[in-house]
Design a protein around this motif. Structure first.
Motif, PDB file in Angstrom:
ATOM      1  N   GLY A 282       0.802  -1.226   0.000  1.00 29.69           N
ATOM      2  CA  GLY A 282       0.000   0.000   0.000  1.00 29.69           C
ATOM      3  C   GLY A 282       0.824   1.259   0.000  1.00 29.69           C
ATOM      4  O   GLY A 282       0.310   2.337  -0.219  1.00 29.69           O
ATOM      5  N   GLY A 283       2.132   1.154   0.268  1.00 31.14           N
ATOM      6  CA  GLY A 283       2.945   2.363   0.236  1.00 31.14           C
ATOM      7  C   GLY A 283       3.101   2.903  -1.138  1.00 31.14           C
ATOM      8  O   GLY A 283       3.196   4.095  -1.361  1.00 31.14           O
ATOM      9  N   GLY A 284       3.165   2.011  -2.129  1.00 29.61           N
ATOM     10  CA  GLY A 284       3.248   2.442  -3.512  1.00 29.61           C
ATOM     11  C   GLY A 284       4.622   2.847  -3.954  1.00 29.61           C
ATOM     12  O   GLY A 284       4.899   2.938  -5.126  1.00 29.61           O
ATOM     13  N   GLY A 285       5.558   3.117  -3.025  1.00 30.33           N
ATOM     14  CA  GLY A 285       6.852   3.625  -3.430  1.00 30.33           C
ATOM     15  C   GLY A 285       7.879   2.571  -3.660  1.00 30.33           C
ATOM     16  O   GLY A 285       8.831   2.783  -4.379  1.00 30.33           O
ATOM     17  N   GLY A 286       7.724   1.387  -3.041  1.00 27.67           N
ATOM     18  CA  GLY A 286       8.782   0.395  -3.112  1.00 27.67           C
ATOM     19  C   GLY A 286       9.085  -0.072  -4.505  1.00 27.67           C
ATOM     20  O   GLY A 286      10.214  -0.032  -4.963  1.00 27.67           O
ATOM     21  N   GLY A 287       8.043  -0.578  -5.205  1.00 21.56           N
ATOM     22  CA  GLY A 287       8.276  -1.082  -6.538  1.00 21.56           C
ATOM     23  C   GLY A 287       8.625   0.020  -7.509  1.00 21.56           C
ATOM     24  O   GLY A 287       9.317  -0.212  -8.499  1.00 21.56           O
ATOM     25  N   ASN A 288       8.172   1.234  -7.246  1.00 21.11           N
ATOM     26  CA  ASN A 288       8.407   2.335  -8.167  1.00 21.11           C
ATOM     27  C   ASN A 288       9.869   2.720  -8.216  1.00 21.11           C
ATOM     28  O   ASN A 288      10.378   3.166  -9.242  1.00 21.11           O
ATOM     29  CB  ASN A 288       7.580   3.558  -7.745  1.00 21.11           C
ATOM     30  CG  ASN A 288       6.098   3.295  -7.846  1.00 21.11           C
ATOM     31  OD1 ASN A 288       5.671   2.453  -8.617  1.00 21.11           O
ATOM     32  ND2 ASN A 288       5.323   4.002  -7.054  1.00 21.11           N
ATOM     33  N   SER A 289      10.586   2.610  -7.088  1.00 17.81           N
ATOM     34  CA  SER A 289      11.989   3.001  -7.072  1.00 17.81           C
ATOM     35  C   SER A 289      12.813   2.114  -7.973  1.00 17.81           C
ATOM     36  O   SER A 289      13.730   2.561  -8.659  1.00 17.81           O
ATOM     37  CB  SER A 289      12.520   2.953  -5.632  1.00 17.81           C
ATOM     38  OG  SER A 289      12.393   1.643  -5.103  1.00 17.81           O
ATOM     39  N   THR A 290      12.495   0.809  -7.971  1.00 16.79           N
ATOM     40  CA  THR A 290      13.199  -0.110  -8.870  1.00 16.79           C
ATOM     41  C   THR A 290      12.899   0.236 -10.321  1.00 16.79           C
ATOM     42  O   THR A 290      13.788   0.205 -11.178  1.00 16.79           O
ATOM     43  CB  THR A 290      12.762  -1.551  -8.573  1.00 16.79           C
ATOM     44  OG1 THR A 290      13.026  -1.833  -7.197  1.00 16.79           O
ATOM     45  CG2 THR A 290      13.535  -2.538  -9.435  1.00 16.79           C
ATOM     46  N   ALA A 291      11.633   0.559 -10.602  1.00 17.61           N
ATOM     47  CA  ALA A 291      11.257   0.911 -11.970  1.00 17.61           C
ATOM     48  C   ALA A 291      11.969   2.160 -12.443  1.00 17.61           C
ATOM     49  O   ALA A 291      12.402   2.256 -13.590  1.00 17.61           O
ATOM     50  CB  ALA A 291       9.739   1.104 -12.040  1.00 17.61           C
ATOM     51  N   SER A 292      12.120   3.148 -11.553  1.00 12.23           N
ATOM     52  CA  SER A 292      12.786   4.383 -11.955  1.00 12.23           C
ATOM     53  C   SER A 292      14.242   4.135 -12.289  1.00 12.23           C
ATOM     54  O   SER A 292      14.776   4.681 -13.249  1.00 12.23           O
ATOM     55  CB  SER A 292      12.664   5.424 -10.834  1.00 12.23           C
ATOM     56  OG  SER A 292      13.363   4.996  -9.682  1.00 12.23           O
ATOM     57  N   THR A 293      14.902   3.309 -11.488  1.00  8.86           N
ATOM     58  CA  THR A 293      16.297   2.971 -11.777  1.00  8.86           C
ATOM     59  C   THR A 293      16.401   2.222 -13.096  1.00  8.86           C
ATOM     60  O   THR A 293      17.313   2.471 -13.891  1.00  8.86           O
ATOM     61  CB  THR A 293      16.882   2.123 -10.633  1.00  8.86           C
ATOM     62  OG1 THR A 293      16.800   2.865  -9.413  1.00  8.86           O
ATOM     63  CG2 THR A 293      18.334   1.777 -10.899  1.00  8.86           C
ATOM     64  N   LEU A 294      15.472   1.309 -13.355  1.00  8.82           N
ATOM     65  CA  LEU A 294      15.471   0.572 -14.618  1.00  8.82           C
ATOM     66  C   LEU A 294      15.323   1.524 -15.799  1.00  8.82           C
ATOM     67  O   LEU A 294      16.001   1.379 -16.820  1.00  8.82           O
ATOM     68  CB  LEU A 294      14.336  -0.455 -14.613  1.00  8.82           C
ATOM     69  CG  LEU A 294      14.114  -1.222 -15.925  1.00  8.82           C
ATOM     70  CD1 LEU A 294      15.349  -2.039 -16.283  1.00  8.82           C
ATOM     71  CD2 LEU A 294      12.880  -2.130 -15.814  1.00  8.82           C
ATOM     72  N   THR A 295      14.449   2.514 -15.672  1.00 10.18           N
ATOM     73  CA  THR A 295      14.246   3.477 -16.753  1.00 10.18           C
ATOM     74  C   THR A 295      15.525   4.253 -17.047  1.00 10.18           C
ATOM     75  O   THR A 295      15.932   4.388 -18.202  1.00 10.18           O
ATOM     76  CB  THR A 295      13.117   4.452 -16.387  1.00 10.18           C
ATOM     77  OG1 THR A 295      11.899   3.724 -16.237  1.00 10.18           O
ATOM     78  CG2 THR A 295      12.939   5.508 -17.467  1.00 10.18           C
ATOM     79  N   LEU A 296      16.158   4.773 -16.000  1.00  6.23           N
ATOM     80  CA  LEU A 296      17.360   5.578 -16.200  1.00  6.23           C
ATOM     81  C   LEU A 296      18.512   4.742 -16.736  1.00  6.23           C
ATOM     82  O   LEU A 296      19.295   5.201 -17.576  1.00  6.23           O
ATOM     83  CB  LEU A 296      17.749   6.241 -14.881  1.00  6.23           C
ATOM     84  CG  LEU A 296      16.720   7.256 -14.354  1.00  6.23           C
ATOM     85  CD1 LEU A 296      17.128   7.771 -12.981  1.00  6.23           C
ATOM     86  CD2 LEU A 296      16.550   8.419 -15.314  1.00  6.23           C
ATOM     87  N   LEU A 297      18.642   3.507 -16.271  1.00  8.47           N
ATOM     88  CA  LEU A 297      19.680   2.620 -16.797  1.00  8.47           C
ATOM     89  C   LEU A 297      19.417   2.313 -18.274  1.00  8.47           C
ATOM     90  O   LEU A 297      20.350   2.269 -19.084  1.00  8.47           O
ATOM     91  CB  LEU A 297      19.737   1.330 -15.994  1.00  8.47           C
ATOM     92  CG  LEU A 297      20.341   1.416 -14.589  1.00  8.47           C
ATOM     93  CD1 LEU A 297      20.192   0.087 -13.861  1.00  8.47           C
ATOM     94  CD2 LEU A 297      21.810   1.815 -14.639  1.00  8.47           C
TER      95      LEU A 297
END
Length: 431
Positions: A282-297
């Protein structure tokens, strides 16, 4: 005659007439008609078969390397069709107040989209001139500023990718420095410094290029090109291009390697799985941080692949010398030296046109690697969610529609505990 042969040889395989990501041949040397012939460059006239020194640049390309000419006319419009709407939409999303809030990476990605959009607009003018024969900037007073602004976004795009790669390295590998170094205000400052550096590097082109009234063309300034291989033009362009288009991507590669190593370490320690569990909880932030790193990489690796490939191909030109200029066209086709040269010229043109893709396709990367970026795109295209026909696209996996005030985060982990920076938004804006 020797000077003319040297000039034409330089036109065919310039050591660095434009950055490796740009079209290979400086067809702006000639005033090209829409049919592909040129009014400058060849001697022409006379009876009997033309010798190689009597061909103009346009005639050499269309006669001996037609695949390269075809690539220059077909491939760029594809990138324009993808890049103009994609980069424009990316600018709107990344520079939006919701996305920028507490998200310094959005500043870099928005600036990158703006830079790439600027390059594609300028490349359209360049391509209209070189591939289709429309004298867009080939006028007195138009050559120098055009070359200044044509080089500027090419340098800037590479430097911006390096900047947010370093920021991602700090956020992942040194998270306790993140609040100090990875701020929105500092990101704007870094973008400004990157812009000034790129403008400084591209300003040399105003000296290298000038309009020649006698030739009615945009060409190298005599003082800049004097000395051929040891001229200011060749030395400056080689040093700057190798630094920006090879050195900087290699630095990006090193930082990406360090980020990936840290991510693997966190994964072995179970931090990534705990992060994803928190996101599902329910925090919503955990999975998003991994996705953001994947995008930038993904963005930085895309740049490395395309830019280094174009640079390597460009620097192979020394292995392909010109042949005997006294040969006729038919004799040149049978001559292994000329045949190898024009095979290389056609292949290089095709590869460089393909490598322009990184100016147009980052929007696709964002959509493929960031589910929340996709949702934000749909949100904008549906008039802020008012078009209910696309309502399923705006739903979460649990079936609930996105609510206002949902949170997003960018990664910040120290390897032992997970710390995410969150902020309230009016709509889902995470990558």
């Amino acid at each position: 005659m020797a000077d003319q042969q040297m000039t034409m040889a330089t036109n065919i395989i310039s050591t660095s007439t434009l950055p490796p990501s740009s079209p290979i041949l400086t067809a702006m040397y000639n005033t090209t008609s829409s049919s592909g012939s040129t009014t400058q460059g060849g001697v022409g006239g006379g009876e009997g078969p033309l010798t190689m020194q009597q061909y103009s640049m346009g005639q050499l390309m269309t006669t001996f390397a037609p695949a390269g000419v075809l690539a220059e006319r077909i491939v760029p419009p594809v990138w324009y069709a993808l890049g103009f709407p994609g980069n424009s939409l990316s600018c709107v999303i990344w520079f939006g107040a919701r996305m920028r809030r507490n998200n310094s990476s959005a500043v870099y990605l928005g600036s990158l989209a703006l830079s790439d959009l600027s390059f594609l607009l300028l490349h359209l003018l360049y391509n209209l001139h070189t591939a289709w024969g429309h004298a867009v900037y080939n006028v007195p007073g138009g050559c120098e500023p055009f070359m200044l602004f044509f080089y500027f976004p090419q340098y800037l795009s590479v430097v911006l990718v390096a900047a947010f790669t370093v920021e991602r390295y700090v956020a992942v590998c040194h998270p306790f420095l993140k609040e100090k170094l990875c701020t929105v205000r500092r990101a704007f400052l870094v973008v400004l410094l990157c812009s000034l550096l790129s403008l400084l590097l591209s300003s040399a082109q105003t000296y290298i290029w000038t309009f020649h009234p006698r030739l009615d063309s945009c060409n190298f300034r005599e003082g800049a090109s004097r000395g051929h291989d040891r001229s200011f033009m060749n030395i400056w362009n080689w040093v700057v291009d190798m630094t920006v288009f090879v050195g900087v991507p290699l630095v990006v590669l090193v930082f990406n390697g360090l980020v990936l190593r840290e991510i693997l370490r966190l994964s072995r320690n179970g931090v990534i799985s705990r992060q994803q569990s928190q996101g599902r909880g329910g925090g919503g932030g955990g999975g998003n941080s991994t996705a953001s790193t994947l995008t930038l990489l993904s963005v930085s690796f895309f740049l490395i692949i395309t830019q280094v490939t174009a640079t390597v191909v460009s620097n192979l030109q020394g292995a392909f010398p010109t042949g005997d200029w006294e040969l006729t066209g038919e004799e040149a086709r049978q001559d292994p030296t000329w045949a190898s040269l024009f095979t290389y010229v056609a292949a290089r043109k095709i590869i460089e046109m393909a490598c322009l893709s990184h100016y147009a396709c980052y929007f696709c990367v964002y959509c493929l690697t960031g589910k929340h970026f996709r949702r934000e795109v749909v949100y904008l295209l549906t008039c802020h969610g008012r078009l209910r026909c696309l309502d399923p696209c705006l739903r979460t996996p649990s079936g609930q529609r996105h609510r206002r005030g949902e949170r997003y985060s960018m990664v910040s982990s120290n390897g032992h505990t997970l710390a995410t920076d969150t902020c309230s938004t009016a709509f889902t804006t995470t990558m």
